[in-house]
Design an enzyme around this catalytic site. Sequence first.
Site, PDB file in Angstrom:
ATOM      1  N   HIS A 244    -128.092  22.274  45.045  1.00  0.00           N
ATOM      2  CA  HIS A 244    -129.109  23.315  45.229  1.00  0.00           C
ATOM      3  C   HIS A 244    -130.494  22.720  45.029  1.00  0.00           C
ATOM      4  O   HIS A 244    -130.623  21.609  44.507  1.00  0.00           O
ATOM      5  CB  HIS A 244    -128.898  24.424  44.197  1.00  0.00           C
ATOM      6  CG  HIS A 244    -129.179  23.946  42.796  1.00  0.00           C
ATOM      7  ND1 HIS A 244    -128.220  23.301  42.036  1.00  0.00           N
ATOM      8  CD2 HIS A 244    -130.313  23.952  42.053  1.00  0.00           C
ATOM      9  CE1 HIS A 244    -128.754  22.942  40.882  1.00  0.00           C
ATOM     10  NE2 HIS A 244    -130.022  23.312  40.863  1.00  0.00           N
TER      11      HIS A 244
ATOM     12  N   HIS B  79    -136.563  18.526  44.834  1.00  0.00           N
ATOM     13  CA  HIS B  79    -135.519  17.513  44.982  1.00  0.00           C
ATOM     14  C   HIS B  79    -134.147  18.117  44.686  1.00  0.00           C
ATOM     15  O   HIS B  79    -134.039  19.163  44.050  1.00  0.00           O
ATOM     16  CB  HIS B  79    -135.786  16.346  44.024  1.00  0.00           C
ATOM     17  CG  HIS B  79    -135.612  16.717  42.585  1.00  0.00           C
ATOM     18  ND1 HIS B  79    -136.637  17.264  41.833  1.00  0.00           N
ATOM     19  CD2 HIS B  79    -134.530  16.671  41.764  1.00  0.00           C
ATOM     20  CE1 HIS B  79    -136.181  17.510  40.613  1.00  0.00           C
ATOM     21  NE2 HIS B  79    -134.899  17.160  40.542  1.00  0.00           N
TER      22      HIS B  79
HETATM   23  P1  ATP Z   1    -126.573  20.304  32.714  1.00  0.00           P
HETATM   24  O1  ATP Z   1    -127.867  20.647  32.036  1.00  0.00           O
HETATM   25  O2  ATP Z   1    -125.410  21.001  32.084  1.00  0.00           O
HETATM   26  O3  ATP Z   1    -126.356  18.858  32.902  1.00  0.00           O
HETATM   27  P2  ATP Z   1    -127.854  21.298  35.086  1.00  0.00           P
HETATM   28  O4  ATP Z   1    -129.087  20.588  34.645  1.00  0.00           O
HETATM   29  O5  ATP Z   1    -127.451  21.179  36.512  1.00  0.00           O
HETATM   30  O6  ATP Z   1    -126.616  20.885  34.187  1.00  0.00           O
HETATM   31  P3  ATP Z   1    -129.115  23.584  34.056  1.00  0.00           P
HETATM   32  O7  ATP Z   1    -129.632  22.764  32.906  1.00  0.00           O
HETATM   33  O8  ATP Z   1    -128.619  24.961  33.777  1.00  0.00           O
HETATM   34  O9  ATP Z   1    -127.950  22.833  34.774  1.00  0.00           O
HETATM   35  O10 ATP Z   1    -130.266  23.637  35.126  1.00  0.00           O
HETATM   36  C1  ATP Z   1    -130.209  24.423  36.285  1.00  0.00           C
HETATM   37  C2  ATP Z   1    -131.225  23.880  37.245  1.00  0.00           C
HETATM   38  O11 ATP Z   1    -132.530  23.929  36.682  1.00  0.00           O
HETATM   39  C3  ATP Z   1    -131.003  22.414  37.620  1.00  0.00           C
HETATM   40  O12 ATP Z   1    -131.457  22.219  38.954  1.00  0.00           O
HETATM   41  C4  ATP Z   1    -131.920  21.669  36.679  1.00  0.00           C
HETATM   42  O13 ATP Z   1    -132.337  20.428  37.226  1.00  0.00           O
HETATM   43  C5  ATP Z   1    -133.079  22.619  36.576  1.00  0.00           C
HETATM   44  N1  ATP Z   1    -133.739  22.483  35.282  1.00  0.00           N
HETATM   45  C6  ATP Z   1    -133.131  22.389  34.084  1.00  0.00           C
HETATM   46  N2  ATP Z   1    -134.007  22.297  33.086  1.00  0.00           N
HETATM   47  C7  ATP Z   1    -135.231  22.341  33.648  1.00  0.00           C
HETATM   48  C8  ATP Z   1    -136.565  22.298  33.155  1.00  0.00           C
HETATM   49  N3  ATP Z   1    -136.825  22.194  31.863  1.00  0.00           N
HETATM   50  N4  ATP Z   1    -137.558  22.373  34.060  1.00  0.00           N
HETATM   51  C9  ATP Z   1    -137.319  22.488  35.363  1.00  0.00           C
HETATM   52  N5  ATP Z   1    -136.096  22.552  35.907  1.00  0.00           N
HETATM   53  C10 ATP Z   1    -135.062  22.464  35.070  1.00  0.00           C
END
Ligand code: ATP
Length: 176
Positions: free
Chosen positions: A39, A122
């Site tokens: 996504h 990205h």
């Molecule tokens: P995990 O954290 O379990 O490895 P993930 O990063 O895919 O998995 P989430 O942390 O729930 O899952 O994040 C959901 C989405 O939001 C992902 O695309 C992630 O890159 C993005 N994301 C997470 N944290 C941030 C942040 N602090 N700022 C911007 N985008 C974020």
Amino acid sequence: MRLFLAINFDAQTKEHILAVQGRLREAGRGSFSHPENLHLTLAFLGEVEPRREAAAREALDSTAVPPMKLIFDHAGRFRREGGDIWWLGLGTNKALITLQKELSAHLQGKGFILENRRFSPHITLARQVLLHKALDESQLLGIPFGTEADTVSLMLSERVNGKLTYTQRHAVRGKR
Ligand code: ATP
Ligand code: MG
């Protein structure tokens, strides 16, 4: 509940993305994004109270989502201790940037706190990647490709039996 707003991709676009990811797999090991999880994040809300979900839906409902042509035209990595994050990047896209700004403003208007670092669109292909052979960023991308996007989704992120699972909670589709 952990929420974020994102653009999801159709099967054909995922095939293209997976072809790129496949070249990365040949050159290294790491934690590869599952096909169903690919996504483009527009805004990350993080942990929010369940009763606040309605406010997130309203912010999305009030945002104009235009049909957009997205072009994947570069790939790269963020260097990390213990393994890099590899991603697929989108070409400059005014409509997408405007959408992300408007959505962010509406979310902030509803009281959500967002990170104010610059939006760099990205798709994460893999995390904690350690290469066992050289891989050039342009070699990884191959031929640039595009897709039409017209929908923004409010997504729930959770661990289900240890597996990272994203579920769409709401969506707004732009009119053509
Ligand atoms: P995990 O954290 O379990 O490895 P993930 O990063 O895919 O998995 P989430 O942390 O729930 O899952 O994040 C959901 C989405 O939001 C992902 O695309 C992630 O890159 C993005 N994301 C997470 N944290 C941030 C942040 N602090 N700022 C911007 N985008 C974020
Ligand atoms: Mg995360």
